[in-house]
Design an enzyme around this catalytic site. Structure first.
Site, mmCIF file in Angstrom:
data_model
loop_
_atom_site.group_PDB
_atom_site.id
_atom_site.type_symbol
_atom_site.label_atom_id
_atom_site.label_comp_id
_atom_site.label_asym_id
_atom_site.label_seq_id
_atom_site.Cartn_x
_atom_site.Cartn_y
_atom_site.Cartn_z
ATOM 1 N N GLY A 1 -8.400 13.266 -5.023
ATOM 2 C CA GLY A 1 -9.594 12.813 -5.562
ATOM 3 C C GLY A 1 -9.338 12.195 -7.124
ATOM 4 O O GLY A 1 -9.062 12.855 -8.284
ATOM 5 N N THR B 1 -9.549 8.905 1.196
ATOM 6 C CA THR B 1 -9.207 7.805 2.588
ATOM 7 C C THR B 1 -8.992 9.445 3.427
ATOM 8 O O THR B 1 -8.228 11.123 3.000
ATOM 9 C CB THR B 1 -7.732 7.377 2.435
ATOM 10 O OG1 THR B 1 -8.002 6.646 1.525
ATOM 11 C CG2 THR B 1 -7.490 7.672 3.759
ATOM 12 N N GLU C 1 3.693 6.443 -5.366
ATOM 13 C CA GLU C 1 2.751 5.009 -4.514
ATOM 14 C C GLU C 1 3.264 3.249 -4.421
ATOM 15 O O GLU C 1 2.952 3.642 -2.955
ATOM 16 C CB GLU C 1 1.341 5.382 -4.448
ATOM 17 C CG GLU C 1 0.381 4.576 -3.648
ATOM 18 C CD GLU C 1 -1.274 4.882 -4.378
ATOM 19 O OE1 GLU C 1 -1.009 5.202 -5.807
ATOM 20 O OE2 GLU C 1 -1.926 4.099 -3.538
ATOM 21 N N ASN D 1 -3.956 -6.838 -6.717
ATOM 22 C CA ASN D 1 -3.550 -6.904 -7.521
ATOM 23 C C ASN D 1 -3.009 -7.916 -8.294
ATOM 24 O O ASN D 1 -2.088 -8.286 -9.677
ATOM 25 C CB ASN D 1 -2.696 -8.761 -5.952
ATOM 26 C CG ASN D 1 -2.176 -8.259 -5.104
ATOM 27 O OD1 ASN D 1 -1.834 -6.578 -4.765
ATOM 28 N ND2 ASN D 1 -1.714 -8.790 -4.076
ATOM 29 N N GLU D 2 -4.634 -7.895 -9.106
ATOM 30 C CA GLU D 2 -4.547 -8.557 -10.555
ATOM 31 C C GLU D 2 -3.643 -7.374 -11.479
ATOM 32 O O GLU D 2 -3.353 -8.341 -12.939
ATOM 33 C CB GLU D 2 -6.129 -8.884 -11.137
ATOM 34 C CG GLU D 2 -6.718 -10.253 -10.201
ATOM 35 C CD GLU D 2 -6.634 -10.051 -8.577
ATOM 36 O OE1 GLU D 2 -7.648 -8.493 -8.458
ATOM 37 O OE2 GLU D 2 -7.353 -10.425 -8.100
#
Lengths: 384, 398, 384, 398
Positions: D127, D161, D244, D384-385
């Site tokens: 969350g 997810t 992660e 990715n930015e």
């Protein structure tokens, strides 16, 4: 798995880096060396001999230091960073590689002491104009005659041939122009009757020559390695060249990336440093990613160049060269673009890195050539 | 909507095509096609032939020697000129200083300069860029101080293309140092023979002498060589730069290079055949051809829209032409270098003479310099990054 | 050279745009239509008939309006912008194209009135699973029997087959599976004995079916166009489809680009609108460049689709589709990326544009297929 | 320097490889490989088998069930797991909340939660993200107000997810609204059965239900479910996010997909042969393989360097892995979709049954959803930015 250099390797790296940084601190010193007749200064070559670099890859029993691919990586990267113009690739990696891989003890005894002490330089006269990157494409012929052979043909873009006393020449002793079998290597004195050199500068600031062989006699003892079966040796010589080029390109890209970052930080436009523009930052990051991918593949090439399995080795070396080529093009072009006009001039050091990176792409196989080689064999990922 | 040329336009195309290919010397066009260095005389010869035909400056006002052609005709003219590998009429003369004088100059300036501009009796160079300014053109530092009927100009210009051949320079200089950046700049015409003007060559990465630094040290410029009003030079520069950008896609040049690559590929040995047999190479070539065809249509759309646009304001769509056009010019040079392969490494192989096989690669010497040189097209005329900023702001409103 | 629409064409564009914007103002209305059994609502099809769109490409003497490629461009782009789910491509462009290009007067008289008034829909059952994009690859057979033919085979991914009353089926009357000669087109009622449809939704929100033909009898009059020589007609039918897809893709990209710019302007992050980040601005500009390149090539496709020279036409249409595919992939992917998470959800309209753009890439030839076609013929730039 | 694995490492690789391929049910691995939807039970079955072997959480502290493996062994384990198409042990349990509780939780929390986390008796979800926050995670708005021995939590989470399967959520909530952005955030553990927790599915572009919105409406959370100190949650979140990122290159997954593409290409008709005969396709595949091999070495370099790094600080090099790894994952899905070709269009073709030819393309149904779904990997975990920004700042100093 261990990516650390041994103490000896680290010392070697520091030594070469220090030498290169002292001798070639800037463009002026580099250009001075390039203006010499051979494109480098002979006393520098002697210094490399003194540092032990010329004997590095040769076995200790032959008077060398028994260095392997990692040592080659370290030296080529350090020389690459500084754009050092000495013919280390041509003489030690290629010419020396031929002697190391195929030379008889007599041939080694005759030539290696001079190679290692710097008094003799070699060149590898293999490529021909029509062959592009196909190592099996040899039109030069060697006719067996009494007591030896007579060689006829033209070798193209032989790196630093004008600096060599002895040429390693490939010629066809059997078969047709593109046959894999039937190629033999010969040791040919550069001043042998019938040998004519047409030397020229190359677009990266180096030198090469076309070598014309007109009815050149060499004795039977000049045969280097097996008769009619030199192609696997030629492949391994070029494999060594690929490792050296990969490492050199990593050194070049690293230096060029550093120059670019420095420029982005110091160059002001619209009142701010141009490194504050996000679009330029992101391109500088993409350069870093390309550099790190290249660095990894240079390591991979060094790791695989002595692999037993010929197909595995071929796929690995081709993958490495393809990655290096792609990274080299991207890093080179982006560096020029981020510099703007100044990056377009010969007065700027980075422009020379860009030119050399472009030349590396054209040496020993371009990206489509090597990508296709990876594709046409089993590839890197097994599908079992 | 009809995207085809009219029969009249096709006839016009044939006329100019034939003229270029029969009247401009083949040796000059071969040099252009092969990326070899042009001598000053090559430019002059070519432009004089065009000028004698009345075609050196077709886009100028008719009273100064222009043609009353439509936008489509002008487009056809330029495309055919590039595809025939005719040297472009000198940009600085015909597309830059000429239109500025014709639009903003006084009558005396028009009479004095324009005829010699179009005939290339006077060779002009551009004095805009300065060291440290780059794309931030307006931050220029060169100063012009009025003293009686002269300006005294001091400063330094750079990236002065073909300045080594120039008789005159058009130059931006700051006449009011207290005004804000773009204000206070004037547009001056400087005779290169004036004492205090020094030209220093800059060798570019292709190994050639194409650009220069120009030092201006206490240079006396008569006041009559001021174009338009004092301190309004930035407006004239913007007008000029907008002209520069529309022509910058250079589609005809890319086409000409692709055609050349195709011809060369057919005679370039590769494997058991030639590079033309390599479908992978040809697919990459086709990818460039496809993008180029798309850009050609895009350019035609911009040309067609010009009829209804204010010609003094730049069309932001020209930034698209600049971005894509420069990328494609560069892509063609990469394919040319790939075609050359290892035979592209020698810089002066011809010093050694060729046999039959090497003469097949005689062309390859200029592949790398062409590749190197064309890196400039995404930098000059406002770098592609600047073009992105322009579009983001002017078209997308970001 | 003139890029302006005629008054009639501009009126047509405005009419279709207005209709589409009214009927499909948002995702809710679109999804409601898609949930219908055929994937669209039949009353909407009737509305398209009333607007005259169903008769647009047919000759006036056949009850149509004689519209050409530019009219098709205008309609397909406007329907594409709105993601309109009606089977205009399947029924009018492909099925209708077959009738228009190859139908006898009797066949036109029998079918076109229904097609034009919306009571009859067609589908083009040509592709087969093994064929990929090769139009000559037809394994379905038609055996000549007394009074007609018997058809056997499977047609794959027949667009909107479940909405059609009549299928245009290609089958081999001679030759081997990949021969260019020997293909014939047939008109087959969808409810003929032996015809079985296996319909399914497609990943872009549309519908298609596999069509099984098991000993299906059709009379001799069902032959559409020349016996054994349908391939050139099939090519022209698909050429029409390519024009429609190119225009549709331009409409989709235009809408998706607008959504993206809107999002960049309104979405805030780190306290500012994300459209203020230069890296995102430059990507949005690259999207515009890709869109404009695609728009130009859709125009080119429309201009060339009726060219006399078959090779010139083929190269032009392949070039157009290759460009559209490349632009579609770049614009679609970049739009999702610039949206971040929201662009990944079916709740966001732009995600549906992305999916349809991806499907267009897979329809009538992908980028490598069409690029190779351009490469293998004389190409776009002559080398004389 | 020795880039080869030691004999011990090779033996370890054989051991885990054999275990994965013999002990994890082939049906589950086939679903992973083919991009089909996994049921909750598939995740649970797979993870329980690993847990029974002691391999669900090898990277945890040994006292909580981890293994004292080297960084290289951990790397080999994960690569082999992905290449065998074993479902990853649930990220939220094993790589996120587990390490946070093991590192920052109190003894009671460790005892209560860790065993059930690794056995997947409790399914956890994350969350963190909120509507309107995106990559600017710290701007979250969910509030937790202390009332006696509870927090009352109100807010909304998104991109949760597999939240539809979850028993527990670890959640960032603002406990001090007056503190600056990153300060004043706490790390709470919320039982999903608590009144006021509502899960709403979000259907993603692959047509699947993978993520959710979670509404928190007056949710009572016992104070004992606070991890670490109040208002220090941002530190724990950063620790978690660094974990992660290191795993995010997913090289093994890309390898597995490339191997599958090669197998499928050999049986996919194209022209007179198969897609395997198409050297153009295979060259593009080889390009991805080459970049992937380079990234694998890059990853090994990062792994080797981990031994000497502070494990609580993220390695900026992991941003390189994220950027290139996600690009390559996406590239493999583009090749898979290309392979499917027009047979990739049907969404539920199996409703119709197949004949022999269509059964050759039965796999193609999931190609497009896989391509669609993998667009997420360049967005989540810090787009990715954002990774570019991180590298520009942390490594390049721009």
């Amino acid at each position: 798995m261990n990516f650390d250099l041994s103490d000896e390797q680290a010392l070697l790296r520091d030594t070469v880096q220090r030498w290169a940084a002292t001798i070639y601190p800037g463009l002026e010193q580099l250009e001075a060396a390039r203006r010499a007749p051979l494109g480098f200064l002979e006393n520098r070559w002697a210094e490399l001999a003194e540092l032990g670099l010329l004997g590095l890859p040769f076995a200790e029993e032959d008077g060398g230091f028994g260095g392997g691919p990692v040592e080659l990586l370290v030296v080529a990267e350090a020389l690459g960073r500084a754009l050092a113009p000495e013919p280390y690739l041509a003489s030690i990696v290629l010419g020396g590689g031929a002697l190391r891989l195929a030379g008889s003890q007599a041939q080694k005894d005759a030539l290696l002491p001079g190679v290692i002490d710097g008094s003799v330089r070699l060149a590898f006269a293999h490529g021909e104009a029509q062959a592009r990157y196909d190592l099996n494409d040899v039109a030069t012929t060697a006719r067996a005659v009494e007591g030896g052979y007579r060689l006829d043909g033209r070798k193209s873009v032989v790196l630093n041939a004008d600096a060599a006393q002895t040429l390693v020449v490939s010629a066809r002793t059997a078969g047709g122009r593109r046959d894999e079998a039937g190629i033999t290597l010969f040791l040919v004195p550069a001043d042998a009757p019938g040998v004519t050199l047409a030397p020229y500068p190359t677009h990266d600031g180096g030198r090469a020559a076309d070598v014309v062989l007109a009815d050149v006699f060499v004795p039977t003892e000049a045969v280097l390695g097996p008769q009619d079966a030199a192609l696997p040796i030629i492949e391994r010589i070029i494999d060594g060249g690929i490792v050296a080029l990969c490492a050199e390109a990593v050194g070049l890209m690293e230096a060029l990336h550093e120059l670019t970052i420095e420029y982005l930080k110091t160059r002001k436009q619209f009142g701010v440093s141009i490194g504050s523009f996000q679009a330029l930052q992101h391109k500088a990051v993409d350069m870093l990613v390309a550099l790190e991918q290249a660095r990894s593949m240079a390591l991979y090439a060094a790791m695989m160049v002595e692999a037993e399995d010929a197909e595995e080795r071929r796929v690995a070396l081709s993958a490495a060269k393809a990655q290096i080529n792609r990274s080299a093009r991207f890093v080179g072009q982006t560096a020029v673009q981020l510099h703007g006009g100044i990056g377009m001039t010969m007065e700027y050091l980075g422009a020379h890195h860009f030119r050399r990176l472009a030349a590396i792409e054209l040496t020993f196989g371009d990206t489509p050539f090597h990508t296709r080689r990876v594709a046409s064999e089993k590839g890197l990922v097994g599908a079992d | 909507m009809d995207l085809r040329f009219t029969p009249e336009e096709i006839a016009f195309r044939e006329e100019v095509r034939t003229f270029f290919r029969t009247e401009i010397p083949a040796e000059i066009r071969a040099k252009v096609s092969e990326g070899r260095k042009l001598a000053r005389e090559d430019y002059v010869t070519s432009q004089r032939i065009l000028n004698d035909k009345g075609w050196a400056v077709p886009h100028w006002p008719v009273e100064h020697g222009g043609q009353s052609w439509s936008a489509v005709q002008r487009y056809i003219f330029m495309e055919e000129l590039m595809q025939a590998a005719v040297p472009l009429p000198l940009q600085f003369n015909c597309f830059m200083v000429g239109p500025v004088i014709a639009t903003f100059g006084n009558e005396a300036q028009k009479q004095r300069f324009l005829p010699r501009i179009k005939s290339l009796e006077d060779w002009w160079c551009q004095g805009f860029s300065e060291p440290g300014a780059g794309s931030d053109l307006a931050s220029l530092k060169t100063r012009a101080v009025r003293e009686g009927d002269h300006y005294i100009v001091d400063g330094q210009k750079t990236w002065t293309t073909l300045g080594q051949y120039a008789d005159w320079m058009f130059c931006l200089a700051r006449t009011n140092p207290d005004a804000k950046k773009q204000a206070g700049i004037s547009f001056l015409l400087i005779d290169m023979k004036t004492p205090g003007v020094t030209v220093r060559p800059i060798i570019t990465i292709d190994g050639r002498h194409e650009v220069n630094e120009v030092f201006l040290d206490n240079v006396k410029v008569p006041v009559e060589n001021l174009v338009g009003e004092e301190n309004k030079g930035w407006d004239y520069a913007k007008f000029l730069l907008a002209n520069e950008r529309t022509g910058i896609a250079r589609i005809g040049m890319s086409k000409e290079r692709i055609a050349r690559i195709k011809r060369l590929a057919r005679s370039t040995p590769a494997g058991a055949g030639t590079m033309w047999d390599d479908l992978d190479f040809r697919s990459r070539l086709a990818s460039v051809e496809i993008e180029l065809k798309a850009l050609e249509i895009t350019q035609m759309r911009v040309v067609a829209a010009q009829a209804t646009r204010d010609p003094t304001k730049p069309d932001p769509a020209s930034s698209i032409l600049k971005i894509k056009g420069s990328e494609l010019q560069q892509a063609t040079t990469e394919l040319l270098l790939e075609l050359a392969g290892p035979n592209g490494l020698p810089a002066q192989r011809d010093e050694a003479g060729h046999n039959d096989m090497e003469s097949l690669f005689a062309w390859a010497d200029t592949a790398a310099p062409t590749y190197f040189n064309m890196r400039k097209v995404s930098i000059y005329g406002g770098s592609n990054e600047i073009q992105h900023n322009v579009i983001a702001k002017a078209i997308l409103g970001l």
